[in-house]
Scaffold this motif. Structure first.
Motif, PDB file in Angstrom:
ATOM      1  N   ASN A 129       4.160  17.512  35.386  1.00  0.00           N
ATOM      2  CA  ASN A 129       2.893  17.930  34.788  1.00  0.00           C
ATOM      3  C   ASN A 129       2.382  16.825  33.887  1.00  0.00           C
ATOM      4  N   GLY A 130       1.079  16.793  33.715  1.00  0.00           N
ATOM      5  CA  GLY A 130       0.498  15.815  32.819  1.00  0.00           C
ATOM      6  C   GLY A 130      -0.900  16.232  32.394  1.00  0.00           C
ATOM      7  N   ILE A 131      -1.337  15.655  31.319  1.00  0.00           N
ATOM      8  CA  ILE A 131      -2.679  15.906  30.801  1.00  0.00           C
ATOM      9  C   ILE A 131      -3.611  14.843  31.364  1.00  0.00           C
ATOM     10  N   ILE A 132      -4.720  15.304  31.945  1.00  0.00           N
ATOM     11  CA  ILE A 132      -5.731  14.353  32.406  1.00  0.00           C
ATOM     12  C   ILE A 132      -6.993  14.532  31.573  1.00  0.00           C
ATOM     13  N   GLU A 133      -7.676  13.435  31.344  1.00  0.00           N
ATOM     14  CA  GLU A 133      -8.921  13.464  30.595  1.00  0.00           C
ATOM     15  C   GLU A 133     -10.067  13.631  31.585  1.00  0.00           C
ATOM     16  N   THR A 134     -10.976  14.533  31.272  1.00  0.00           N
ATOM     17  CA  THR A 134     -12.115  14.781  32.152  1.00  0.00           C
ATOM     18  C   THR A 134     -13.341  14.050  31.614  1.00  0.00           C
ATOM     19  N   GLN A 135     -14.421  14.131  32.339  1.00  0.00           N
ATOM     20  CA  GLN A 135     -15.698  13.581  31.885  1.00  0.00           C
ATOM     21  C   GLN A 135     -16.587  14.675  31.304  1.00  0.00           C
ATOM     22  N   ASP A 136     -16.036  15.875  31.153  1.00  0.00           N
ATOM     23  CA  ASP A 136     -16.782  17.035  30.671  1.00  0.00           C
ATOM     24  C   ASP A 136     -16.399  17.309  29.223  1.00  0.00           C
ATOM     25  N   SER A 137     -17.319  17.117  28.311  1.00  0.00           N
ATOM     26  CA  SER A 137     -16.987  17.285  26.888  1.00  0.00           C
ATOM     27  C   SER A 137     -16.660  18.727  26.526  1.00  0.00           C
ATOM     28  N   SER A 138     -17.079  19.695  27.347  1.00  0.00           N
ATOM     29  CA  SER A 138     -16.738  21.084  27.042  1.00  0.00           C
ATOM     30  C   SER A 138     -15.302  21.416  27.440  1.00  0.00           C
ATOM     31  N   VAL A 139     -14.728  20.633  28.347  1.00  0.00           N
ATOM     32  CA  VAL A 139     -13.318  20.780  28.766  1.00  0.00           C
ATOM     33  C   VAL A 139     -12.751  19.361  28.869  1.00  0.00           C
ATOM     34  N   PRO A 140     -12.447  18.743  27.721  1.00  0.00           N
ATOM     35  CA  PRO A 140     -12.056  17.327  27.767  1.00  0.00           C
ATOM     36  C   PRO A 140     -10.689  17.042  28.375  1.00  0.00           C
ATOM     37  N   TYR A 141      -9.780  18.039  28.369  1.00  0.00           N
ATOM     38  CA  TYR A 141      -8.427  17.801  28.886  1.00  0.00           C
ATOM     39  C   TYR A 141      -7.983  18.950  29.777  1.00  0.00           C
ATOM     40  N   LEU A 142      -7.299  18.594  30.860  1.00  0.00           N
ATOM     41  CA  LEU A 142      -6.693  19.578  31.757  1.00  0.00           C
ATOM     42  C   LEU A 142      -5.224  19.240  31.929  1.00  0.00           C
ATOM     43  N   ASP A 143      -4.396  20.261  31.952  1.00  0.00           N
ATOM     44  CA  ASP A 143      -2.994  20.082  32.308  1.00  0.00           C
ATOM     45  C   ASP A 143      -2.893  20.346  33.804  1.00  0.00           C
ATOM     46  N   VAL A 144      -2.400  19.367  34.538  1.00  0.00           N
ATOM     47  CA  VAL A 144      -2.296  19.458  35.998  1.00  0.00           C
ATOM     48  C   VAL A 144      -0.863  19.138  36.405  1.00  0.00           C
ATOM     49  N   GLY A 145      -0.326  19.931  37.323  1.00  0.00           N
ATOM     50  CA  GLY A 145       0.992  19.660  37.882  1.00  0.00           C
ATOM     51  C   GLY A 145       0.847  18.937  39.220  1.00  0.00           C
ATOM     52  N   TRP A 146       1.700  17.964  39.440  1.00  0.00           N
ATOM     53  CA  TRP A 146       1.721  17.206  40.700  1.00  0.00           C
ATOM     54  C   TRP A 146       3.017  17.511  41.423  1.00  0.00           C
ATOM     55  N   VAL A 147       2.914  17.756  42.716  1.00  0.00           N
ATOM     56  CA  VAL A 147       4.080  18.064  43.538  1.00  0.00           C
ATOM     57  C   VAL A 147       4.123  17.073  44.696  1.00  0.00           C
ATOM     58  N   VAL A 148       5.293  16.501  44.922  1.00  0.00           N
ATOM     59  CA  VAL A 148       5.522  15.634  46.081  1.00  0.00           C
ATOM     60  C   VAL A 148       6.767  16.157  46.781  1.00  0.00           C
ATOM     61  N   ILE A 149       6.640  16.406  48.070  1.00  0.00           N
ATOM     62  CA  ILE A 149       7.777  16.816  48.886  1.00  0.00           C
ATOM     63  C   ILE A 149       7.950  15.768  49.969  1.00  0.00           C
ATOM     64  N   GLU A 150       9.191  15.369  50.185  1.00  0.00           N
ATOM     65  CA  GLU A 150       9.459  14.268  51.098  1.00  0.00           C
ATOM     66  C   GLU A 150      10.673  14.582  51.961  1.00  0.00           C
ATOM     67  N   ASP A 151      10.575  14.218  53.226  1.00  0.00           N
ATOM     68  CA  ASP A 151      11.782  14.176  54.057  1.00  0.00           C
ATOM     69  C   ASP A 151      11.956  12.713  54.454  1.00  0.00           C
ATOM     70  N   LYS A 152      12.816  12.430  55.414  1.00  0.00           N
ATOM     71  CA  LYS A 152      13.058  11.008  55.711  1.00  0.00           C
ATOM     72  C   LYS A 152      11.895  10.326  56.429  1.00  0.00           C
ATOM     73  N   ASN A 153      10.898  11.098  56.875  1.00  0.00           N
ATOM     74  CA  ASN A 153       9.796  10.509  57.625  1.00  0.00           C
ATOM     75  C   ASN A 153       8.421  10.620  56.969  1.00  0.00           C
ATOM     76  N   GLN A 154       8.218  11.600  56.102  1.00  0.00           N
ATOM     77  CA  GLN A 154       6.886  11.864  55.580  1.00  0.00           C
ATOM     78  C   GLN A 154       6.910  12.329  54.137  1.00  0.00           C
ATOM     79  N   ARG A 155       5.714  12.295  53.533  1.00  0.00           N
ATOM     80  CA  ARG A 155       5.494  12.852  52.203  1.00  0.00           C
ATOM     81  C   ARG A 155       4.285  13.776  52.251  1.00  0.00           C
ATOM     82  N   TRP A 156       4.360  14.839  51.437  1.00  0.00           N
ATOM     83  CA  TRP A 156       3.241  15.759  51.307  1.00  0.00           C
ATOM     84  C   TRP A 156       2.960  15.929  49.823  1.00  0.00           C
TER      85      TRP A 156
END
Length: 106
Positions: free
Chosen positions: A9-36
């Motif tokens: 998870n991380g905080i991202i800064e937006t360009q919208d002064s009414s909602v300047p920060y969002l907490d967003v989770g990033w998920v990466v799933i990988e096998d030996k051939n691909q990533r999603w």
């Protein structure tokens, strides 16, 4: 099945002064051939706590830890529950992001 799952998870800064920060989770799933990849929905995060965590240093604390030290009933590992009146805990956000990433494999 051998999969690697990474979640951050991380905080991202937006360009919208009414909602300047969002907490967003990033998920990466990988096998030996691909990533999603997938992200959670962003949860608006109070600017006051982001700025305080920045002052302390993101290498020393998190925005959730700063917020939970100021607000009774706020869990430092799941400020999302507090911010959404217990409607959308972090676990649920990540669950749907994981399903979204896995759905790309099908």
């Amino acid at each position: 099945f051998n999969y690697f799952v990474a979640i951050e998870n991380g905080i991202i800064e937006t360009q919208d002064s009414s909602v300047p920060y969002l907490d967003v989770g990033w998920v990466v799933i990988e096998d030996k051939n691909q990533r999603w990849y997938a992200t959670t929905g962003g949860v608006p995060f109070p600017e006051k706590f982001v700025q305080e965590a920045r002052t302390i240093g993101f290498d020393k604390t998190t925005c959730g830890a700063v917020m939970s030290s100021s607000l009774a009933g706020c869990n430092s590992k799941d400020p999302h529950s507090y911010l959404t009146y217990s409607l959308v805990p972090r676990e649920d956000l990540l669950y749907w992001a994981i399903l979204s990433a896995l759905g790309q494999k099908l």
